[in-house]
Design a protein around this motif. Structure first.
Motif, PDB file in Angstrom:
ATOM      1  N   PRO A  26       0.693  -1.399  -0.027  1.00 13.39           N
ATOM      2  CA  PRO A  26      -0.298   0.118   0.119  1.00 13.39           C
ATOM      3  C   PRO A  26       0.963   1.370   0.019  1.00 13.39           C
ATOM      4  N   VAL A  27       1.284   2.233  -1.053  1.00 16.27           N
ATOM      5  CA  VAL A  27       1.758   2.867  -1.490  1.00 16.27           C
ATOM      6  C   VAL A  27       0.678   4.120  -1.507  1.00 16.27           C
ATOM      7  N   ALA A  28       1.280   5.234  -1.471  1.00 10.28           N
ATOM      8  CA  ALA A  28       0.760   7.302  -2.062  1.00 10.28           C
ATOM      9  C   ALA A  28       1.245   7.972  -2.549  1.00 10.28           C
ATOM     10  N   ALA A  29       1.181   8.625  -3.186  1.00 11.68           N
ATOM     11  CA  ALA A  29       2.209  10.245  -3.776  1.00 11.68           C
ATOM     12  C   ALA A  29       1.630  11.109  -3.606  1.00 11.68           C
ATOM     13  N   LEU A  30       2.336  12.160  -3.244  1.00 14.74           N
ATOM     14  CA  LEU A  30       1.416  13.382  -3.002  1.00 14.74           C
ATOM     15  C   LEU A  30       2.720  14.387  -4.778  1.00 14.74           C
ATOM     16  N   THR A  31       2.817  14.711  -5.469  1.00 16.74           N
ATOM     17  CA  THR A  31       3.502  15.394  -6.291  1.00 16.74           C
ATOM     18  C   THR A  31       3.456  16.982  -6.927  1.00 16.74           C
ATOM     19  N   ARG A  75       1.804  18.582   5.326  1.00 22.12           N
ATOM     20  CA  ARG A  75       0.805  18.211   6.156  1.00 22.12           C
ATOM     21  C   ARG A  75      -0.658  18.763   5.790  1.00 22.12           C
ATOM     22  N   GLY A  76      -1.092  19.419   5.324  1.00 20.17           N
ATOM     23  CA  GLY A  76      -2.191  20.046   5.070  1.00 20.17           C
ATOM     24  C   GLY A  76      -3.010  19.687   3.782  1.00 20.17           C
ATOM     25  N   ARG A  77      -2.137  19.363   2.761  1.00 23.98           N
ATOM     26  CA  ARG A  77      -2.656  17.943   2.035  1.00 23.98           C
ATOM     27  C   ARG A  77      -2.779  17.152   1.582  1.00 23.98           C
ATOM     28  N   LEU A  78      -2.428  16.073   3.138  1.00 28.34           N
ATOM     29  CA  LEU A  78      -2.381  14.734   3.570  1.00 28.34           C
ATOM     30  C   LEU A  78      -3.702  14.134   4.570  1.00 28.34           C
ATOM     31  N   GLU A  79      -4.650  15.930   5.253  1.00 28.35           N
ATOM     32  CA  GLU A  79      -5.454  15.794   6.032  1.00 28.35           C
ATOM     33  C   GLU A  79      -6.645  15.151   5.246  1.00 28.35           C
ATOM     34  N   GLY A  80      -7.387  14.127   5.737  1.00 30.81           N
ATOM     35  CA  GLY A  80      -8.265  13.702   4.742  1.00 30.81           C
ATOM     36  C   GLY A  80      -8.827  13.095   3.708  1.00 30.81           C
ATOM     37  N   TRP A  81      -7.261  12.938   3.653  1.00 33.83           N
ATOM     38  CA  TRP A  81      -6.788  12.404   2.182  1.00 33.83           C
ATOM     39  C   TRP A  81      -6.253  10.718   2.593  1.00 33.83           C
ATOM     40  N   LEU A  82      -5.168  10.905   3.503  1.00 36.33           N
ATOM     41  CA  LEU A  82      -4.055  10.096   3.325  1.00 36.33           C
ATOM     42  C   LEU A  82      -4.768   8.177   3.918  1.00 36.33           C
ATOM     43  N   PRO A  83      -4.944   7.338   2.539  1.00 40.97           N
ATOM     44  CA  PRO A  83      -5.465   6.298   2.744  1.00 40.97           C
ATOM     45  C   PRO A  83      -4.970   5.362   4.618  1.00 40.97           C
TER      46      PRO A  83
END
Length: 241
Positions: free
Chosen positions: A60-65, A101-109
């Motif tokens: 299980p991986v994820a990415a922010l670009t 931190r702001g972009r991860l809130e409510g999104w990161l599985p």
């Protein structure tokens, strides 16, 4: 307050936020990998290959670009099947811990094991900002010149791992790999250098293995300009290029 004092205050605040973010993500079982490079190094294509390989293996991986504009890279990376989010910096030439931190809130599985952060294409400003990462990887294409590590010593000197990309173009580009390796060692003695090629898939499994080794507690190489106080030794369980 002089400009230098202001810069130090900004970096100190970012470091505090990054440490808090790293602690929170570690408690959630998430390891962050920060990818730094110049524009055009091929890091988006290589990251897409790594994400796809992880999805194939059930990791299980994820990415922010991050980019100044457009969501083109997020669209490309999403083809891997991994969760991806675009982070637009509105002209800022680097990412900061508060943005991550702001972009991860409510999104990161919730089950994410490794979060890859593709930083803005720039080897200057991003090198000074800790994003709460456990592993910092600096990439450079063979077309960029063997002296790049000497021109950008802060970026290469803070890397836990260095990746040379587009190795299929090394011969036509006249790339002197021995000179490049010597220059890397001048600014970051002992750091591992991985050869990669997104076109052929070379290096993909090695890079994914490094990320997973870091998640399982293998302390990364300690660079002279360590971006954070974690990781004091070379990871004995990680593969060697």
């Amino acid at each position: 307050m002089c400009r230098s004092d202001v810069k130090q205050a900004v970096l100190a605040k970012n470091d505090d936020l990054a440490a808090s973010l790293r602690d929170d993500l570690t408690r959630q079982g998430v390891t962050v990998v920060n990818l730094l490079s110049s524009p055009g190094s091929g890091k988006t294509e290589l990251l897409g290959r790594i994400l796809a390989r992880a999805v194939e293996r059930g990791v299980p991986v994820a990415a922010l670009t991050a980019d100044l504009a457009t969501e083109n890279d997020a669209v490309r990376l999403a083809r891997s099947g991994a969760p991806v989010q675009q982070l637009l910096t509105d002209g800022l030439c680097h990412l900061e811990a508060r943005q991550v931190r702001g972009r991860l809130e409510g999104w990161l599985p919730a089950d994410t094991a490794v979060l890859f952060v593709e930083n803005v294409g720039n080897l200057v400003c991003p090198a000074s900002y800790d994003l709460g990462e456990t592993l910092r990887i600096v990439l450079m294409a063979v077309t960029e010149g063997e002296d790049k590590p000497l021109k950008y010593p802060t970026a290469f000197g803070s890397a836990h791992l260095v990746v040379v990309t587009k190795t299929d173009l090394a011969e036509p580009a006249g790339f002197d790999e021995m000179a490049f390796r010597a220059n890397v060692q001048r600014v970051n003695p002992g750091v591992e250098i991985v050869r990669s090629c997104a076109r052929t898939g070379d290096g993909v499994d090695i890079l994914l293995a490094y990320a997973l080794a870091a998640r399982h507690g293998a302390p990364p190489h300690r660079p002279p300009l360590a971006p954070h106080p974690h990781g004091h030794h070379h990871p004995a369980s990680a593969p060697v290029a």
